[in-house]
Design a protein around this motif. Structure first.
Motif, PDB file in Angstrom:
ATOM      1  N   ARG A 141     -34.821   2.750  56.855  1.00 16.12           N
ATOM      2  CA  ARG A 141     -33.919   3.529  57.686  1.00 16.12           C
ATOM      3  C   ARG A 141     -33.758   4.980  57.034  1.00 16.12           C
ATOM      4  NH1 ARG A 141     -31.536  -1.510  59.191  1.00 16.12           N
ATOM      5  NH2 ARG A 141     -29.929  -1.338  57.363  1.00 16.12           N
ATOM      6  N   GLU A 142     -34.264   4.774  55.636  1.00 19.28           N
ATOM      7  CA  GLU A 142     -33.819   5.978  55.081  1.00 19.28           C
ATOM      8  C   GLU A 142     -35.015   6.947  54.890  1.00 19.28           C
ATOM      9  OE1 GLU A 142     -32.842   5.108  50.947  1.00 19.28           O
ATOM     10  OE2 GLU A 142     -31.171   3.938  51.488  1.00 19.28           O
ATOM     11  N   SER A 191     -35.155  -4.125  51.837  1.00 22.30           N
ATOM     12  CA  SER A 191     -36.381  -3.244  52.606  1.00 22.30           C
ATOM     13  C   SER A 191     -35.881  -2.799  53.784  1.00 22.30           C
ATOM     14  CB  SER A 191     -37.443  -4.141  52.579  1.00 22.30           C
ATOM     15  OG  SER A 191     -37.113  -5.297  53.709  1.00 22.30           O
ATOM     16  N   ARG A 192     -34.920  -3.348  54.476  1.00 25.70           N
ATOM     17  CA  ARG A 192     -34.282  -2.938  55.813  1.00 25.70           C
ATOM     18  C   ARG A 192     -33.521  -1.718  55.679  1.00 25.70           C
ATOM     19  NH1 ARG A 192     -34.953  -7.251  59.493  1.00 25.70           N
ATOM     20  NH2 ARG A 192     -35.049  -9.469  58.900  1.00 25.70           N
ATOM     21  N   ASN A 193     -32.893  -1.554  54.668  1.00 23.05           N
ATOM     22  CA  ASN A 193     -31.973  -0.257  54.418  1.00 23.05           C
ATOM     23  C   ASN A 193     -32.896   0.778  54.082  1.00 23.05           C
ATOM     24  OD1 ASN A 193     -29.665  -1.656  55.044  1.00 23.05           O
ATOM     25  ND2 ASN A 193     -29.202  -2.263  52.773  1.00 23.05           N
ATOM     26  N   PHE A 194     -33.864   0.398  53.228  1.00 26.17           N
ATOM     27  CA  PHE A 194     -34.721   1.617  52.745  1.00 26.17           C
ATOM     28  C   PHE A 194     -35.636   2.204  53.875  1.00 26.17           C
ATOM     29  CE2 PHE A 194     -39.025   2.712  50.983  1.00 26.17           C
ATOM     30  CZ  PHE A 194     -38.493   4.082  50.000  1.00 26.17           C
ATOM     31  N   LYS A 246     -32.014   3.323  44.026  1.00 29.26           N
ATOM     32  CA  LYS A 246     -30.865   3.530  44.012  1.00 29.26           C
ATOM     33  C   LYS A 246     -30.550   4.836  42.850  1.00 29.26           C
ATOM     34  CE  LYS A 246     -27.309   0.853  44.632  1.00 29.26           C
ATOM     35  NZ  LYS A 246     -26.404  -0.441  44.694  1.00 29.26           N
ATOM     36  N   GLU A 266     -34.668  -2.170  43.466  1.00 34.31           N
ATOM     37  CA  GLU A 266     -33.379  -1.736  43.856  1.00 34.31           C
ATOM     38  C   GLU A 266     -32.920  -0.508  43.004  1.00 34.31           C
ATOM     39  OE1 GLU A 266     -28.851  -3.395  44.495  1.00 34.31           O
ATOM     40  OE2 GLU A 266     -30.118  -4.385  42.646  1.00 34.31           O
ATOM     41  N   ALA A 284     -32.352  -7.162  52.936  1.00 28.70           N
ATOM     42  CA  ALA A 284     -31.517  -6.107  53.126  1.00 28.70           C
ATOM     43  C   ALA A 284     -32.061  -4.813  52.385  1.00 28.70           C
ATOM     44  CB  ALA A 284     -30.168  -6.456  52.813  1.00 28.70           C
TER      45      ALA A 284
END
Length: 286
Positions: free
Chosen positions: A198-199, A193-196, A170, A166, A191
């Protein structure tokens, strides 16, 4: 006249020459310094051990910050491994810093929307505050009191591994390299890995990350994450020979070797090698 056995022992103590009783010399065993700080409503220790030879010249050293490294946690194990690496010149000498945690889930994990996780760990969710404490209090303290070379590396395992990932995502500029051993990537429905994924990833410092025989959401979340990484990474897939419980023992030497290499040319001869790979995304981008 017969002397009772216990009386014979007492008599022997009194007639034993003083120089024999005083022959044993002793002194305190001091290996470092503990700085007592407070955050998240509790005192905790930041344990610092200097490399051999620190006081002999003006050489500067990198700092290795190990999470969950209180005296009753992983301090002695991780310090021993770091010093063993130095002995073999597997990683360069460093200022070892053990960061004690008190309520690990509160300090190391972000909030979760999972009801089972909320019920099991009701205090979890303040990792941002703990990260701010590291950046605003711990790092300035260390740089004020110790002769560092400007580099600092963050390492952690399990929940602390999630914190490392994290932080790498961040606030990548906070440290010069990261190691996440068996990070708890199942947290909050994967969450992180899922959010990362999409970036659009920007260039980040080197990352050592590992996966043991854990399966389930932990494995799924970690595999998704490493497939998205394009920055320098050493991914150690150890599902065949390690489990969560022995990841720290098995992989901390390699993590330090990756982050703080020495260039010693005899390491492979003794089996002291890195068993990891870059992500497919990183290789494809080259």
């Amino acid at each position: 006249m017969k002397i009772p056995a216990f009386a014979s022992v007492i008599l022997l103590l009194f007639v034993t020459p003083l120089h024999a009783r005083d022959a044993l010399r002793s002194e305190p065993l001091t290996i470092g310094t503990s700085h007592i700080l407070s955050t998240h409503d509790a005192e905790r220790r930041v344990n610092v051990v200097l490399p051999t030879g620190y006081g002999q010249d003006d050489q500067t050293y990198p700092m290795v910050l190990m999470l969950d490294a209180g005296l009753q946690q992983d301090f002695f194990l991780s310090l021993g491994i770091e010093r063993w690496n130095q002995l073999w010149q597997r990683s360069v000498p460093a200022i070892f810093v053990g960061i004690e945690t008190v309520d690990r889930q509160r300090e190391l994990l972000p909030p979760t929307s999972s009801e089972p996780e909320q019920k099991r760990f009701p205090t979890a969710g303040e990792s941002d505050g703990f990260r701010h404490w590291l950046s605003s209090e711990v790092l300035p303290l260390l740089r004020e009191h110790y002769r560092d070379d400007g580099r600092a590396f963050l390492l952690g395992e399990s929940a602390a591994g999630h914190f490392v990932v994290e932080t790498w995502i961040k606030t990548p500029e906070l440290f010069d390299g990261y190691a996440a051993l068996s990070p708890s990537m199942q947290w909050n429905g994967q969450a992180l890995s899922r959010n990362f994924a999409r970036e659009a990833e920007t260039d980040r410092p080197p990352l050592f990350i590992s996966l043991a025989d854990e399966g389930g959401d932990t494995e799924e979340g970690l595999l998704r994450f490493v497939s998205s990484v394009r920055s320098p990474m050493c991914y150690s897939d150890r599902r065949d020979d390690l489990v969560h419980a022995n990841t720290l023992h098995g992989l901390l030497p390699e993590a330090l070797q990756y982050l703080l290499p020495t260039g010693a040319d005899w390491l492979a001869e003794y089996g002291l090698v890195l068993r990891c790979q870059a992500s497919a995304a990183a290789e494809a981008s080259e």
